[in-house]
Design a protein around this motif. Sequence first.
Motif, PDB file in Angstrom:
ATOM      1  N   ASP A  58       0.716   1.266  -8.149  1.00 53.69           N
ATOM      2  CA  ASP A  58      -0.741   0.066  -7.511  1.00 53.69           C
ATOM      3  C   ASP A  58      -0.885  -1.179  -8.495  1.00 53.69           C
ATOM      4  O   ASP A  58      -1.758  -0.785  -9.730  1.00 53.69           O
ATOM      5  CB  ASP A  58      -1.631   0.747  -7.559  1.00 53.69           C
ATOM      6  CG  ASP A  58      -1.897   1.754  -5.500  1.00 53.69           C
ATOM      7  OD1 ASP A  58      -1.659   1.425  -4.181  1.00 53.69           O
ATOM      8  OD2 ASP A  58      -2.070   3.144  -6.642  1.00 53.69           O
ATOM      9  N   ILE A  59       0.394  -1.585  -8.429  1.00 55.25           N
ATOM     10  CA  ILE A  59       0.567  -2.903  -9.873  1.00 55.25           C
ATOM     11  C   ILE A  59       0.288  -3.963  -9.380  1.00 55.25           C
ATOM     12  O   ILE A  59       1.397  -4.076  -9.066  1.00 55.25           O
ATOM     13  CB  ILE A  59       1.250  -2.395 -11.040  1.00 55.25           C
ATOM     14  CG1 ILE A  59       1.136  -0.798 -11.337  1.00 55.25           C
ATOM     15  CG2 ILE A  59       1.384  -3.342 -12.433  1.00 55.25           C
ATOM     16  CD1 ILE A  59       2.465  -0.480 -12.563  1.00 55.25           C
ATOM     17  N   ASP A  60      -1.184  -4.902  -9.293  1.00 61.72           N
ATOM     18  CA  ASP A  60      -0.655  -5.947  -8.949  1.00 61.72           C
ATOM     19  C   ASP A  60       0.629  -6.895  -8.549  1.00 61.72           C
ATOM     20  O   ASP A  60       0.653  -7.691  -8.080  1.00 61.72           O
ATOM     21  CB  ASP A  60      -1.941  -6.750  -8.769  1.00 61.72           C
ATOM     22  CG  ASP A  60      -3.378  -5.885  -8.408  1.00 61.72           C
ATOM     23  OD1 ASP A  60      -3.216  -5.376  -7.372  1.00 61.72           O
ATOM     24  OD2 ASP A  60      -4.324  -5.867  -9.153  1.00 61.72           O
ATOM     25  N   TRP A  61       0.311  -7.011 -10.316  1.00 62.97           N
ATOM     26  CA  TRP A  61       1.841  -8.287 -10.411  1.00 62.97           C
ATOM     27  C   TRP A  61       2.798  -7.642  -9.655  1.00 62.97           C
ATOM     28  O   TRP A  61       3.797  -8.712  -9.145  1.00 62.97           O
ATOM     29  CB  TRP A  61       1.671  -9.055 -11.481  1.00 62.97           C
ATOM     30  CG  TRP A  61       2.514  -7.797 -12.521  1.00 62.97           C
ATOM     31  CD1 TRP A  61       1.193  -6.665 -13.377  1.00 62.97           C
ATOM     32  CD2 TRP A  61       3.892  -7.429 -12.767  1.00 62.97           C
ATOM     33  NE1 TRP A  61       1.844  -5.652 -14.287  1.00 62.97           N
ATOM     34  CE2 TRP A  61       3.783  -6.075 -14.371  1.00 62.97           C
ATOM     35  CE3 TRP A  61       5.263  -7.869 -12.467  1.00 62.97           C
ATOM     36  CZ2 TRP A  61       4.505  -5.037 -14.097  1.00 62.97           C
ATOM     37  CZ3 TRP A  61       5.860  -7.356 -13.146  1.00 62.97           C
ATOM     38  CH2 TRP A  61       6.182  -6.421 -14.202  1.00 62.97           C
ATOM     39  N   GLU A  63       3.415  -6.090  -6.417  1.00 60.56           N
ATOM     40  CA  GLU A  63       3.896  -6.484  -5.657  1.00 60.56           C
ATOM     41  C   GLU A  63       4.082  -8.292  -5.312  1.00 60.56           C
ATOM     42  O   GLU A  63       4.594  -8.387  -4.496  1.00 60.56           O
ATOM     43  CB  GLU A  63       2.220  -6.429  -4.744  1.00 60.56           C
ATOM     44  CG  GLU A  63       1.777  -5.057  -4.876  1.00 60.56           C
ATOM     45  CD  GLU A  63       2.857  -3.735  -4.471  1.00 60.56           C
ATOM     46  OE1 GLU A  63       3.954  -3.964  -3.176  1.00 60.56           O
ATOM     47  OE2 GLU A  63       3.158  -2.545  -5.480  1.00 60.56           O
ATOM     48  N   THR A  64       3.958  -8.721  -5.999  1.00 62.42           N
ATOM     49  CA  THR A  64       3.822 -10.132  -6.235  1.00 62.42           C
ATOM     50  C   THR A  64       5.789 -11.151  -5.701  1.00 62.42           C
ATOM     51  O   THR A  64       6.441 -11.975  -6.051  1.00 62.42           O
ATOM     52  CB  THR A  64       4.016 -11.767  -6.661  1.00 62.42           C
ATOM     53  OG1 THR A  64       3.632 -10.653  -8.226  1.00 62.42           O
ATOM     54  CG2 THR A  64       2.116 -10.768  -7.112  1.00 62.42           C
TER      55      THR A  64
END
Length: 127
Positions: A58-61, A63-64
Motif C-alpha cells: 500500500d505504497i502508492d508510488w 504501484e506506478t
Amino acid sequence: MHAQKCFISLLILVLIPISGCTNHEEFTVIDSINAKEVLTLEPDADIFQYDGIIYKTDIDWIETLSLTTDVQIGEIKSKTDTHTNFLDEMSNKLPIGAKIYSVKERKDILIVESNGELIRYLAIVEG
C-alpha cells in the motif's frame, strides 16, 4: 591582462585550501526497521519479514513502476495477528503459502502472489 593573471592566481590560492578540506567519509547507514516500529506507526499495515527486513504494501508510488517478477525466493510460512516479534517469512495479513518473488528491476521491492493476486511490497528501512 596583469589584473586577470592576478585574479586567477588569487583564485587558485583560495581554492586549493578549500579543496583540501573536503570530507571523504560516507555517512550512509541503512538499518532495517522492525515490525513493532512499523505497526506502532501504522497498526493496520500489511507487512511481512524476509531476510531480516520488513516489507510493506500500500505504497502508492511503487504501484506506478513497471516491474517484472523474477524468481520465487520464499513463501509465507507463518502468520501472526497479535505479536510484533516477526521472524523471516512471517506475515500479519498474508496467508500461509503465499509465494514471495524477487523483482528484476529493483532489490528493495518484492512481489507476493496471494489468491491469484500479485501484491507489491517495499523494504522498509531507516537510514
